[in-house]
Scaffold this motif. Sequence first.
Motif, short mmCIF file in Angstrom:
data_model
loop_
_atom_site.label_atom_id
_atom_site.label_comp_id
_atom_site.label_asym_id
_atom_site.label_seq_id
_atom_site.Cartn_x
_atom_site.Cartn_y
_atom_site.Cartn_z
N LEU A 17 0.83 -1.20 0.00
CA LEU A 17 0.00 0.00 0.00
C LEU A 17 0.87 1.25 0.00
O LEU A 17 0.57 2.24 -0.69
N GLN A 18 1.95 1.21 0.76
CA GLN A 18 2.85 2.35 0.81
C GLN A 18 3.52 2.55 -0.55
O GLN A 18 3.69 3.68 -1.02
N MET A 19 3.88 1.44 -1.22
CA MET A 19 4.47 1.53 -2.55
C MET A 19 3.48 2.13 -3.55
O MET A 19 3.83 2.96 -4.38
N LEU A 20 2.20 1.74 -3.45
CA LEU A 20 1.18 2.30 -4.32
C LEU A 20 1.03 3.80 -4.08
O LEU A 20 0.78 4.57 -5.01
N GLY A 21 1.16 4.23 -2.84
CA GLY A 21 1.07 5.64 -2.52
C GLY A 21 2.29 6.43 -2.99
O GLY A 21 2.18 7.59 -3.35
N ASP A 22 3.45 5.78 -3.02
CA ASP A 22 4.68 6.45 -3.45
C ASP A 22 4.77 6.56 -4.97
O ASP A 22 5.24 7.55 -5.50
N ARG A 23 4.36 5.51 -5.65
CA ARG A 23 4.49 5.46 -7.10
C ARG A 23 3.15 5.81 -7.75
O ARG A 23 2.19 5.06 -7.67
N GLY A 24 3.12 6.91 -8.44
CA GLY A 24 1.90 7.34 -9.10
C GLY A 24 1.59 6.56 -10.36
O GLY A 24 0.50 6.68 -10.92
N SER A 25 2.53 5.74 -10.82
CA SER A 25 2.30 5.00 -12.06
C SER A 25 1.28 3.88 -11.89
O SER A 25 0.67 3.45 -12.87
N PHE A 26 1.06 3.40 -10.69
CA PHE A 26 0.08 2.34 -10.47
C PHE A 26 -1.33 2.89 -10.44
O PHE A 26 -2.19 2.45 -11.16
N ALA A 27 -1.57 3.85 -9.57
CA ALA A 27 -2.91 4.42 -9.39
C ALA A 27 -2.90 5.84 -9.94
O ALA A 27 -2.46 6.76 -9.28
N ASP A 28 -3.41 6.00 -11.15
CA ASP A 28 -3.39 7.30 -11.80
C ASP A 28 -4.78 7.85 -12.07
O ASP A 28 -4.93 8.86 -12.73
N GLY A 29 -5.80 7.19 -11.57
CA GLY A 29 -7.17 7.63 -11.81
C GLY A 29 -7.75 7.08 -13.10
O GLY A 29 -8.93 7.25 -13.38
N LYS A 30 -6.93 6.42 -13.90
CA LYS A 30 -7.38 5.83 -15.17
C LYS A 30 -7.29 4.30 -15.15
O LYS A 30 -7.91 3.64 -15.95
#
Length: 148
Positions: A76-89
């Motif tokens: 979860l912390q990695m997902l929060g750090d890296r915007g490439s995973f969760a970009d709203g699309k």
Amino acid sequence: ARKIAASMPSGLPAAARSADFGNIRARKIKHDGLASTGKVSSKSMRCILYGDTEIELTFVEQLVEVTQARAIADILQMLGDRGSFADGKTTMADILTKLDKLLLDMPPAEGIGLDSVSRFKNPAGYYALPRRFEIAAALNRLRTMTVA
């Protein structure tokens, strides 16, 4: 019977009578709300402290080790750090598929595998691989997560 049913109002709201009601839409996770606001830790397999938020995993029955909860917290912390995973699309299913590819890629290369979720570059021996379903359960329980 159809004439009688047509002549009587059903009393259902308009949303329930529409053709779109009941269709499941894929949720697209925004990067907002995934970053923790403080320290991230998991002292037990039933609760993750994610900054100011508690993620309750009591009813996620397939978690059997504290090391799985630690891995989920760092994922979860990695997902929060890296915007490439969760970009709203990107949908949640696509994010979980990307995570599977990252975590399960064999043979382990540099930066690939379970050690890639650690913020430190050294291999972490305190992780056990959680399934994508447990990661999704933790994401669904993260109150700060926003979807598009």
